[in-house]
Design an enzyme around this catalytic site. Sequence first.
Site, short mmCIF file in Angstrom:
data_model
loop_
_atom_site.label_atom_id
_atom_site.label_comp_id
_atom_site.label_asym_id
_atom_site.label_seq_id
_atom_site.Cartn_x
_atom_site.Cartn_y
_atom_site.Cartn_z
N SER A 66 52.45 45.65 114.39
CA SER A 66 53.77 46.13 113.95
C SER A 66 53.84 46.46 112.46
O SER A 66 54.88 46.93 112.00
CB SER A 66 54.85 45.11 114.29
OG SER A 66 55.19 45.19 115.66
N LYS A 69 55.16 49.83 111.64
CA LYS A 69 56.57 50.15 111.45
C LYS A 69 56.92 50.45 109.99
O LYS A 69 58.00 51.01 109.72
CB LYS A 69 57.44 49.02 111.98
CG LYS A 69 57.38 48.85 113.50
CD LYS A 69 58.29 47.74 113.98
CE LYS A 69 58.33 47.62 115.50
NZ LYS A 69 57.11 47.04 116.07
N SER A 131 61.33 43.17 113.90
CA SER A 131 60.20 43.96 114.40
C SER A 131 60.43 44.46 115.82
O SER A 131 59.50 44.54 116.62
CB SER A 131 58.91 43.12 114.34
OG SER A 131 57.77 43.96 114.41
N LYS A 256 56.26 43.13 106.18
CA LYS A 256 56.18 43.41 107.61
C LYS A 256 55.09 42.59 108.29
O LYS A 256 53.94 42.58 107.88
CB LYS A 256 55.88 44.91 107.84
CG LYS A 256 56.12 45.33 109.27
CD LYS A 256 57.58 45.32 109.61
CE LYS A 256 57.83 45.18 111.11
NZ LYS A 256 57.52 43.86 111.66
#
Length: 445
Positions: A66, A69, A131, A256
């Site tokens: 993720s 992202k 997320s 993140k």
Amino acid sequence: MKYTRKKMLLSLALIALMISAVFAQPLSAQAAAPPELDAESAILVDASSGKILYAKNADMAMPPASMTKMMTEYLVLEAIEEGQISWDTTTQISDYPYSIARNPNFSGGVGIRQNQDYTVRELYEAMAVFSDNSTTIALAELIAGTETEFVQMMNDKAEELGLPEYKFVNSTGLNNASLGDNRPEGTDPNGSNLLSAESAALLAYHLVNDFPDALEISSMTEVEFAGHTIENLNWMLPHDATFLQQFHYEGMDGLKTGNTELAGYTFTGTAKQNGTRLISVVMKTDSKQARFQQTAKLMDYGFNNFATQEIVPAGYQKEGESTLPVAKGKENELAVSTAESITLPVKNGEEDLYSVEYQIPEETLNEDGELIAPIEEGETVGTATLVYEGETDHGYIFDETSGTVNLVANSTVEKDNWFMLSMGAVGDFFGNMFTTSVNWVKGLF
């Protein structure tokens, strides 16, 4: 006898004190060795200069999960900045992201529903904080029409930003195999997004520097979505839960997390202490806890062993090279200096391991290595590059021009008038003739 013995003991004590003082000072100024990390790949970068402070397999492309992202976040924020959408723009959830939200094989979920309007801000917060995959896809579809088109935007932006190793096949970081028929058209059915730690750090650098507001959201420990509270998966933020408090890191405000079976546990973090911001990336760690523990090691290494210093001030003149020779000018030399300063994090004890080298383009010089008048004040005549003379230099996250500034003229040198230039040419002619004659005569003997 007693007096002599006392003097001897006193002398030994003084010697011991002196020895301890001699060794204590250098040790306090010396930097610690780079940490041993339980991560397959990692990097630590100064968020201002782009200087790499630590690297372990940092150029190895791996599934980022993720952390993908971050690119979706960048494109959403760019679309807002360009006026294509706003934080208040609303959209509804199509069948594809809704199917992802309802699939028990995917982690989490924020309770998203169809036939309901969601603002860009709501969707972005769910993506950046929790997320969430379904809200990520919804944003991709809003901006590009389809995730397929959005993936093309992701790869185009990666090229534009200069990411060295990358491949985007979807907006979320999930493996394409788990998306089935929903995978973006033209991508490998078994493909996965790929980023190196260096690429992830460079992407994070652009995200926090181009869009500082991203940190306002990534630093939120919890947000409200669809009537309930969702918590940030970044455990290094100041959470209230007792278990999570052990992972809190001072100054951490992003960025993140990521996890898939293929990628392991990944994390791109950023923290700011005493005016210095660092960006770290760890890839393929063994657990949720490990990715934060390894990040803390990196951050500690950076904050405790480096100090940001202005190594080269604006207007710097290198000793012995403060002027350059000039031809065909009213002056025979020109004072030069750096147009800007060079500020970098310097490792403790390595302050004296930096020097400056000038580079003057050959095409701007005559055959005698002189600049040619006229030259205007402030005109760029070359570059000044910082040279590190230590053992390990990881370089910069940018291209090779990092650590280089322009070398400019401190004053104007006008071209000499035609008469003086003519007299100079005549002088050169007779001078060359005399030299030729002397050499001819010498050749007779």
